[in-house]
Each structure stands twice: as structure tokens, then as C-alpha cells.
Design a protein around this motif. Structure first.
Motif, PDB file in Angstrom:
ATOM      1  N   ILE A 144       4.638   3.615   2.866  1.00 47.49           N
ATOM      2  CA  ILE A 144       4.564   2.309   1.963  1.00 47.49           C
ATOM      3  C   ILE A 144       4.260   1.350   3.566  1.00 47.49           C
ATOM      4  CG2 ILE A 144       5.426   0.191   0.830  1.00 47.49           C
ATOM      5  CD1 ILE A 144       7.728   2.200  -0.801  1.00 47.49           C
ATOM      6  N   THR A 145       3.504   0.483   3.345  1.00 49.62           N
ATOM      7  CA  THR A 145       3.085  -0.291   4.631  1.00 49.62           C
ATOM      8  C   THR A 145       2.646  -1.465   3.997  1.00 49.62           C
ATOM      9  OG1 THR A 145       0.750   0.328   4.960  1.00 49.62           O
ATOM     10  CG2 THR A 145       2.510   0.775   6.210  1.00 49.62           C
ATOM     11  N   LEU A 146       2.829  -2.622   4.365  1.00 47.55           N
ATOM     12  CA  LEU A 146       2.316  -4.008   3.427  1.00 47.55           C
ATOM     13  C   LEU A 146       0.448  -4.048   3.001  1.00 47.55           C
ATOM     14  CD1 LEU A 146       3.797  -6.997   5.264  1.00 47.55           C
ATOM     15  CD2 LEU A 146       3.756  -6.400   3.009  1.00 47.55           C
ATOM     16  N   ALA A 147      -0.133  -4.121   2.122  1.00 49.61           N
ATOM     17  CA  ALA A 147      -1.800  -4.104   2.760  1.00 49.61           C
ATOM     18  C   ALA A 147      -2.016  -5.319   3.200  1.00 49.61           C
ATOM     19  CB  ALA A 147      -2.574  -3.745   0.772  1.00 49.61           C
ATOM     20  N   GLY A 200      -6.433  -2.666   1.552  1.00 53.60           N
ATOM     21  CA  GLY A 200      -5.828  -1.390   1.831  1.00 53.60           C
ATOM     22  C   GLY A 200      -6.980  -2.063   2.634  1.00 53.60           C
ATOM     23  N   PHE A 201      -6.879  -0.737   3.227  1.00 54.03           N
ATOM     24  CA  PHE A 201      -7.552   0.184   4.179  1.00 54.03           C
ATOM     25  C   PHE A 201      -9.020   1.071   3.673  1.00 54.03           C
ATOM     26  CE2 PHE A 201      -5.865  -1.698   7.946  1.00 54.03           C
ATOM     27  CZ  PHE A 201      -4.678  -1.933   7.612  1.00 54.03           C
ATOM     28  N   PRO A 202     -10.197   1.683   4.530  1.00 57.76           N
ATOM     29  CA  PRO A 202     -10.598   2.320   4.247  1.00 57.76           C
ATOM     30  C   PRO A 202     -10.139   3.833   4.049  1.00 57.76           C
ATOM     31  CG  PRO A 202     -11.801   1.327   5.682  1.00 57.76           C
ATOM     32  CD  PRO A 202     -10.257   0.671   5.731  1.00 57.76           C
ATOM     33  N   TYR A 254       0.962  -1.193  -0.447  1.00 57.60           N
ATOM     34  CA  TYR A 254       0.022  -0.003  -0.007  1.00 57.60           C
ATOM     35  C   TYR A 254       0.841   1.551   0.150  1.00 57.60           C
ATOM     36  CZ  TYR A 254      -2.628   3.894   1.878  1.00 57.60           C
ATOM     37  OH  TYR A 254      -3.120   4.933   2.370  1.00 57.60           O
ATOM     38  N   VAL A 255       0.387   1.762  -1.049  1.00 57.44           N
ATOM     39  CA  VAL A 255       1.427   3.398  -1.251  1.00 57.44           C
ATOM     40  C   VAL A 255       0.569   4.740  -1.348  1.00 57.44           C
ATOM     41  CG1 VAL A 255       3.571   4.252  -2.398  1.00 57.44           C
ATOM     42  CG2 VAL A 255       2.793   1.781  -2.862  1.00 57.44           C
ATOM     43  N   ARG A 256       1.263   5.124  -0.246  1.00 58.98           N
ATOM     44  CA  ARG A 256       0.379   6.276  -0.011  1.00 58.98           C
ATOM     45  C   ARG A 256       1.358   7.733  -0.187  1.00 58.98           C
ATOM     46  NH1 ARG A 256       0.832   9.568   4.640  1.00 58.98           N
ATOM     47  NH2 ARG A 256      -1.580  10.516   3.843  1.00 58.98           N
ATOM     48  N   ASN A 257       0.246   8.758   0.001  1.00 50.30           N
ATOM     49  CA  ASN A 257       0.959  10.363  -0.100  1.00 50.30           C
ATOM     50  C   ASN A 257       1.317  10.001  -1.273  1.00 50.30           C
ATOM     51  OD1 ASN A 257       1.619  12.695   0.881  1.00 50.30           O
ATOM     52  ND2 ASN A 257       3.742  12.539   1.716  1.00 50.30           N
TER      53      ASN A 257
END
Length: 444
Positions: A272-275, A301-303, A208-211
Motif C-alpha cells: 500500500i502507498t498513497l495514490a 495512481g500511476f500508469p 493505492y493497493v497492489r498485489n
């Protein structure tokens, strides 16, 4: 005189009862060696107990007990719960009542959601301010605005050293009148993070890649992640400012997470985290860019919530979904947090059709809105059933939209069966919207 004597008698009875309770509690403390303190509407027995060495018990060791009769105190309750094992701490709230108690695992939540934060405030400012007004603050989680990385999203998550510290902070801030920087903030528990067993997480090969920047493309993300080891990325699914990167092998996913975390892509430092996998029969999601799809068995991933007030733990999630073998992206989930209703708030009657489609959290509601927008009659649902090989009743809905002219005669039926009426209706609505979304002449 009779009433005065009666009142005096009642007063003596209460004093006598109070004396007896006090004596019983003193006897309990003398017998067990535990201490007892009372503060902020609760009485704490123990924590830690006599002779305790080392840190407090880890999260997951606490249970919540509700509906305790008002006339029962620690001298009766502690012996009951000591039968199950050694008590580290027993906290008694004084307002619970009822005939039967209920016991469940305590969420042991250490995180609060803080909403209505000025968007120009940085993490350090929010952290320092929360440390001034509450005790036990460990960290503050702040997410950048999706379109302007110099601003936050108007909310933050405050992590406390313990559930008790978080509860005390919430008690102080919850009245709804507490202000930070001249703004009345909103406070509530952050939604607890979904627990996934270690065995399942050991099989995850999706990051899971954010930002991310809104403008960053899936091709750019795939190219960046393939730089450290060419050909390891299976596919990328990007949704607004976050994405899911699927790898062919778990080892490559783990290595990429270590190498790429914090890397700058198109001017944004990614995280980055594991989904986390979603339950196979979990919730059904809603509209995405004019299409709807059900959640699948893929690793997700998450909501996700965009700018606004979000109560989840802030790790957005997506919909990498499967319908007729096709994968389609899903958008941010509709926010579901609640707000206090203060006396004097003015309410205005409105029609649901005056709202935006983003206000609907179910596919069925979205389809109704969609039909109204295109001047069609409301959708009609017809339920059918069959029996599986193991004897389960399986359900499917056929959807009829009267008056539609797209070669389908207005009938839509998914090729999947469900075990509940609710999921069958959602799937049918999702399938119908997915089909209609392919026709550009229809207004989504």
C-alpha cells in the motif's frame, strides 16, 4: 614532400593545441584545488570539491548542459557555471557539439528498467546477479505476475546508489547483447516518477493497493479495510490486481496504510502507498473492458502495465474517471516502451485491424477499430467551438457513425468542452465508446 610537410605541420599544430589545453586544465586544477579524472568517455572535475564535508548534494541539484562546442573544455566552462554557485562536480562528455548550449534540470535518475527476465527468478536471485555485473546496486523492485504470484512479470527495476552508478551500469548493459541466465536482457532508463508537491500530497485520502489476487472483489477489499475502523471507506475501485481505496478522511487513510500494509487478503500479501494525483489536464486514457472515459480531477495512481515489458517506475495507475457524473474503471495502459531495432530483423506488413484492441493507446484509434469490427463506416468527426467567459476558445467534437441503428441516429457529442483539438477528439471518441459499450449486441 609537400603533403608530408603539410601532415607534419598539422600534427605539430595538434600537439601544440593539446599541450595548451593540458596546461590550461592544470592551471584550473591548481587554482581551484579540484581533482580531475577521465573514465568511460567522460571527464569528472571535482566530486567532492576541496574541503567538502558531509554527504553529496541531494537529488535535484544537478543540471544537464547540452550542445557544448567541441573545442571548449573545463578551463572555459567551469568559470561560466561557477557564477551560478559552488560546483560540487562537473562531468564533461567528449562527443557533444553545436553552436548554442541548452540547460535544463537533470532527471538524476538512479533506476534502470531490466526486461526479458525469466519469470521464475525471485527478487534475491535478480538482486545478486545485478550486483555481480554492475556496481552500486541498492535494491531491486520485482512485481509478482497478476495471475500467478509465484512468478515475476518478466521485468524488474534496479535502484543504484547514484545517477552516475546507474549511468555506468546502463553503459555496460545497453549494447543489447548482455545476457543473464542465458537470456538477452533489455535495458533502459526507468521512466522518471512524476513529482507531486508536498502540499498536494498532504490532501490525498486515497490509497493505492497492489498485489491483489485477480479473484479478490471490491466488496472484500472494502470489508478488510473497514475492519480496523468500521465505516471509514467511501468506495473501492479495483482494476485487475490493484485497487484504489477512497476514504472519507485523510487521517483514516494514513492509519489504514500503516495497519493494512503487508496484510494477507485471499492469499496475497498486499502493498500500500498513497495514490498520487494526476494533472487535471493530463493525458487521456484508453479502453477498459469495452468502455472509455476521460481522466478526471479525482485522485488517481500511476500508469499500469501487466505482464510484459514495462518501463515505468512500476507503480501502476488507474483511471477512476468521471463522465456525465458516472464513475467507471480503467484498465492497464498500453505499454509504450521501445526496443532496439537490430539489423536483420524481419518485418512483416500487417493491417491495424488484424491487431487486438489492446494495441491501441488512444480512444480515437480504438473507436476506428471498433467500427471496423462491427462492419460500420469509419467515424466522422465534426468540430465546434464556443468562447468561455474569460475569452478562452473551447472545443467539442460531434461524432457521426454512419449506418448505426441504436436510436441515436449515429450522432454522439459529449457534454464537456476542451481547450485543445486533441483532447476534444479523444473525449468525443471516449464518450462514443462509452455509449456503445452499453449495448451488448455491439462487438467490443
Amino acid at each position: 614532400m609537400h603533403e608530408e610537410n603539410k601532415a607534419a605541420s598539422n600534427g605539430c599544430s595538434k600537439i601544440q593545441s593539446g599541450t595548451q589545453n593540458e596546461a590550461a586544465l592544470l592551471a584550473l586544477m591548481e587554482k581551484t584545488g579540484y581533482s580531475m579524472v577521465q573514465e568511460n568517455g567522460q571527464r569528472k572535475f571535482g566530486g567532492p570539491p576541496p574541503g567538502w564535508e558531509g554527504p553529496p548534494p541531494p537529488r535535484g541539484c544537478e543540471v544537464f548542459v547540452g550542445k557544448i562546442p567541441r573545442d571548449m573544455y573545463e578551463d572555459e566552462l567551469v568559470p561560466v557555471f561557477r557564477r551560478a554557485g559552488k560546483i560540487y562536480e562537473f562531468r564533461l562528455m567528449m562527443e557533444f557539439s553545436g553552436k548554442f548550449i541548452g540547460v535544463c534540470v537533470s532527471l538524476d535518475n538512479c533506476r534502470l528498467f531490466i526486461g526479458a527476465i525469466p519469470k521464475e527468478k525471485k527478487k534475491e536471485e535478480i538482486l545478486n546477479e545485478m550486483k555481480k555485473v554492475t556496481e552500486g546496486v541498492v535494491d531491486v523492485i520485482v512485481y509478482p505476475n497478476a495471475t500467478d504470484k509465484t512468478k515475476n512479470r518478466g521485468f524488474a527495476f534496479v535502484e543504484y546508489e547514484s545517477h552516475r552508478a546507474a549511468a555506468m551500469a546502463r553503459r555496460r548493459l545497453i549494447p543489447g547483447t548482455f545476457q543473464l541466465w542465458g537470456h538477452t536482457i533489455q535495458v533502459d532508463w526507468a521512466d522518471p516518477e512524476k513529482e507531486v508537491d508536498e502540499e498536494t500530497m498532504q490532501r490525498v485520502k486515497v490509497l493505492y493497493v497492489r498485489n491483489l489476487m485477480i479473484s479478490t472483489t471490491e466488496d472484500t477489499i472494502k470489508a478488510e479495510f473497514n475492519k480496523f475502523k468500521p465505516g471509514v471507506v467511501e468506495r473501492v475501485k479495483k482494476l485487475r490486481d490493484y485497487a484504489f481505496v477512497h476514504f472519507f478522511h485523510r487521517d483514516d487513510a494514513i492509519a489504514a496504510m500503516s495497519v493494512m500494509n503487508g496484510k494477507c487478503i485471499d492469499g496475497a500479501n498486499i502493498e500500500i502507498t498513497l495514490a498520487k494525483p494526476v494533472n487535471k489536464e493530463g493525458t487521456w486514457k484508453q479502453h477498459f473492458n469495452g468502455q472509455i472515459s476521460p481522466s478526471s480531477e479525482n485522485l488517481l495512481g500511476f500508469p499500469s502495465k501487466e505482464d510484459g515489458h514495462q518501463k515505468s517506475l512500476g507503480k501502476p495507475a488507474s483511471l477512476s474517471v468521471r463522465l456525465n457524473g458516472q464513475h467507471s474503471p480503467g484498465p492497464p495502459e498500453v505499454e509504450r516502451c521501445t526496443y532496439p531495432f537490430f539489423p536483420g530483423i524481419k518485418l512483416t506488413p500487417i493491417s491495424m485491424y488484424s491487431l487486438k484492441s489492446s494495441h491501441f493507446s488512444s480512444a480515437a484509434m480504438h473507436l476506428d477499430y471498433f467500427c471496423h469490427k462491427n462492419n460500420w463506416a469509419p467515424p466522422e468527426y465534426y468540430l465546434y467551438s464556443t468562447t468561455s467567459q474569460d475569452g478562452k476558445i473551447l472545443l467539442v467534437y460531434k461524432v457521426l457513425i454512419p449506418g448505426i441503428a441504436d436510436g441515436s441516429q449515429g450522432y454522439f457529442m459529449p457534454d464537456k468542452l476542451c481547450t485543445t483539438v486533441e483532447s476534444a477528439k479523444e473525449l468525443a471518441a471516449q464518450f462514443t465508446l462509452l455509449h456503445l459499450g452499453k449495448h451488448k449486441r455491439f462487438q467490443l
